[in-house]
Scaffold this active site. Structure first.
Site, mmCIF file in Angstrom:
data_model
loop_
_atom_site.group_PDB
_atom_site.id
_atom_site.type_symbol
_atom_site.label_atom_id
_atom_site.label_comp_id
_atom_site.label_asym_id
_atom_site.label_seq_id
_atom_site.Cartn_x
_atom_site.Cartn_y
_atom_site.Cartn_z
ATOM 1 N N GLU A 151 42.532 40.528 39.839
ATOM 2 C CA GLU A 151 42.517 41.995 39.882
ATOM 3 C C GLU A 151 44.056 42.497 41.048
ATOM 4 O O GLU A 151 43.651 42.882 41.800
ATOM 5 C CB GLU A 151 41.289 42.477 40.419
ATOM 6 C CG GLU A 151 40.272 42.644 39.367
ATOM 7 C CD GLU A 151 38.907 43.014 39.943
ATOM 8 O OE1 GLU A 151 38.055 43.603 38.952
ATOM 9 O OE2 GLU A 151 38.844 43.339 41.009
ATOM 10 N N GLU A 310 35.662 40.890 32.913
ATOM 11 C CA GLU A 310 34.547 41.448 33.805
ATOM 12 C C GLU A 310 34.095 42.764 33.288
ATOM 13 O O GLU A 310 34.834 43.719 32.756
ATOM 14 C CB GLU A 310 34.938 41.608 35.032
ATOM 15 C CG GLU A 310 35.297 40.441 36.058
ATOM 16 C CD GLU A 310 35.822 40.793 37.508
ATOM 17 O OE1 GLU A 310 35.167 41.813 37.929
ATOM 18 O OE2 GLU A 310 36.412 40.162 37.899
#
Length: 669
Positions: A151, A310
């Site tokens: 991320e 995710e």
């Protein structure tokens, strides 16, 4: 060289963090993974402190055992470089690597992504651990993909320290060919005596007494995205040297309100595009956000399949109120991502943490263990994905494109706009939603993309557009396409300079209109339209310059002025929507526009049923997702088979999709 993910069927799993648990738990983990149908997990994402307990000293014994255990049980590893969370010893040795916020405060370590992206010390340490990791596990049989970082930009998308300032100046010198006069011209620095005589005078757009220069801010956002991208490319290169055949990914965050990175620039650097997506508890129809996000990620992948890296099985932990998912929602969410092109479904995380900042985040194996609804749903989903193995590799097909541009988003939401209430994502979703409800397939495109596959291109919010994008979009219309443009689009060029001569600037000629003044509406205010609808947020004094008025204002200061126009342009058609119509009115308008363009829904379905198509070489795969509380029936092609049950659909009979359920139908072609 083509590097592809070698996991059979649909990849299924999640982040696996065995370091959080005693080693005796690991055997139970892999046993339950096999029970759930898990075939790939991401490992090592936050394990830097354990792998490198002091600078240059490594301990891979734990990771060796984890990878061996996974391989013995037929579970592939998406092996991460752990560079999103440097250890405490690193910051004690290099406090200058800590990030600084816009107010000048140095942030402490003690969480994740607590580093300055421009820090030479961080880059050196990150590449060192990536290189050692890559060389050690390049040929490990469990490792099927590299997971670079995690991320990027989630918590440190912008750092305002002096190191970042110096890196910003290097980036600017390159962009403006070392020509300071060119920068001054692009930034309009004659305004407010901001002229620069030396590159060293330029600093990041830190907090100041009044409004910072808009082009300064825009270039800063571009720099920040590129600076993080340079870290990805550097780590990727190190891994490529060690393992030339192993694909690499990093997890994007194409979801609500994350705007730090220009993913059009990032996606070409990945062998496999991956995304993290989480629901907003305040969104009553989060299934629309799932669809929009999925379409955008598939588009970033160039239409190819992608991975959901995710998602959450239930509640997340980082919103003011974190709701659990309702019955059937986990399954619908996951299969909706598959419908939009995902060839892998993964969650954060495998086993719910008992300690740490995300201890209240849901997981595949929850705190309650296997005696839980989430676990039963996880096992069922694994079985479902096993039934969908043949869908892998199939692609979406769309005749409509929506223009999405991060530069336009950044520029639109800078300070001192005509209205701070105008938000990029809100406008995109307002136009996307009626298409979703109608079952119309949508791609997202850059302004300069190849538009030849499409019949209809829509630009709901394109405040900033350069001359290349302008020409590309208007040429599409003049060559026979249908172009629909939303208000406040085309207003500025790539330097945030207003296009003079009247609005909507770049698109004025193609749209056949000219606006001399903007009349944004106050919050809560609305005006009535001649088609019986209402409009909020925005209005402007449009004069026709070849176009015809489709709808006009019937109340307010612009009574009688066109609100929606249509224009013949070359051999195509252009539409201008100069306000924000209420949802029903906008849906009706967009339905008219797409019907004129000859665009049809994927399938005619009851209102509650979402229909999405993936196309394989020999068959189509029709996903039918019933978001309603009542059973529904949908007609499918003769010879169809419902893959989740394996049952053929009786010839000529409609397929029943139960309330809250999903059907996936193979239709011969």
């Amino acid at each position: 060289m083509s590097r592809t993910l070698k996991v059979p069927g649909i990849a299924y799993g999640g982040d696996y963090n065995p370091e959080q648990w005693p080693e005796e738990v690991w055997a139970e983990d892999v046993r339950l993974m096999r029970e759930a149908g898990v075939n790939m997990v991401s490992v090592n994402i936050f394990a830097w402190a354990l792998l490198e307990p002091s600078e240059g000293t490594y301990d891979f014994s734990r990771l060796d055992r984890v990878l061996a255990l996974l391989h013995e049980n037929g579970i592939a590893a998406d092996l991460a470089t752990p560079t999103a969370a440097p250890p405490a010893w690193f910051f004690r040795a290099h406090p200058e690597a800590l990030p600084v916020d816009k107010d000048g405060r140095t942030l402490s370590y003690g969480s994740r992504q607590t580093f300055c992206p421009s820090s030479p010390a961080y880059r050196e340490a990150a590449l060192r651990i990536a290189r050692v990791l890559g060389e050690r596990y390049a040929d490990h049989p469990a490792v099927v993909m590299w997971h670079v970082h995690n991320e990027y930009g989630c918590h440190n998308g912008e750092c305002y320290c002096d190191t970042s300032a110096a890196a910003f100046r290097v980036w600017l010198r390159k962009k403006y060919d070392n020509d300071l006069a060119a920068l001054n011209d692009a930034w309009g620095t004659t305004f407010w005596s901001q002229w620069y005589y030396d590159w060293d005078e330029i600093i990041p757009p830190r907090v100041t007494g009044a409004v910072p220069n808009p082009t300064h801010q825009l270039d800063w956002r571009r720099f920040c995205s590129d600076e993080l991208l340079s870290l990805l490319k550097a780590e990727r290169e190190v891994l490529l040297e060690a393992a030339p055949d192993t694909p690499a990914t990093t997890n994007f965050m194409v979801m609500y309100n994350f705007d730090k990175l220009d993913y059009w620039r990032w996606a070409p650097e990945l062998d496999v595009v991956s995304n993290d997506h989480y629901l907003q508890s305040t969104d009553p129809e989060s299934e629309i956000d799932i669809a929009l996000s999925g379409d955008l990620v598939r588009s970033l992948a160039g239409g190819a399949p992608w991975l959901l890296m995710e998602h959450s099985t239930g509640a997340v932990n980082w919103q003011p109120v974190n709701r659990a998912k309702t019955a059937g929602e986990l399954r619908r969410n996951a299969l909706a991502h598959v419908a939009r092109g995902a060839d892998g479904i993964a969650y954060f995380q495998w086993r719910a943490a008992k300690a740490g900042a995300e201890q209240w985040h849901s997981a595949m194996l929850p705190h309650a263990g296997t005696e839980s609804q989430i676990w039963r749903d996880v096992v069922q989903l694994g079985a479902d994905l096993g039934q969908l193995a043949e869908v892998r590799g199939s692609r979406g097909v769309a005749e409509v494109a929506i223009v999405w541009d991060w530069n336009a988003w950044w520029a639109l939401e800078l300070p001192s706009q005509p209205s701070a209430e105008v938000r990029f994502q809100d406008l995109i979703r307002a136009w996307y939603e009626p298409l979703w409800r109608s079952g119309v397939a949508v791609d997202f495109v850059r302004p300069d993309a190849d538009l030849s596959p499409y019949k209809l291109v829509m630009a709901p919010s394109l405040y900033l557009v350069d001359d290349t994008g302008k020409a590309n979009l208007t040429d599409f219309a003049s060559s026979g396409g249908v172009l629909a443009v939303g208000f406040h689009s085309g207003a500025v060029d790539e330097n945030c300079h207003i296009r003079l001569g009247g609005y909507p600037g770049a698109f004025r000629e193609a749209l056949g209109v000219r606006t001399d003044e903007l009349f944004p509406l106050l919050p809560g205010d609305s005006v009535e339209l001649s088609d019986g609808g209402t409009a909020t947020l925005w209005s402007e004094r449009v004069a026709l310059a070849g176009a015809e008025a489709v709808t006009s204002y019937t109340t307010g200061p612009l009574t009688g002025v066109p609100a929606v126009t249509r224009n013949s342009y070359g051999s195509g058609t252009t539409w201008y929507v100069a306000t924000r119509p209420d949802p029903t009115t906008l849906a009706s308008l967009l339905s008219r526009i797409r019907e004129e363009a000859g665009v049809k829904p994927v399938r005619t379905t009851p209102e509650t049923v979402e229909a999405v198509l993936r196309r394989g070489p020999d068959a189509d795969y029709l996903f039918l997702i019933n978001h309603g509380d009542e059973d529904a029936e949908v007609k499918v092609a003769p010879g169809a088979v419902e893959l989740l049950t394996g049952k053929p659909v009786e010839g000529g009979a409609p397929l029943k999709v139960a309330a809250g359920d999903v059907a996936v139908v193979r239709e011969p072609r």
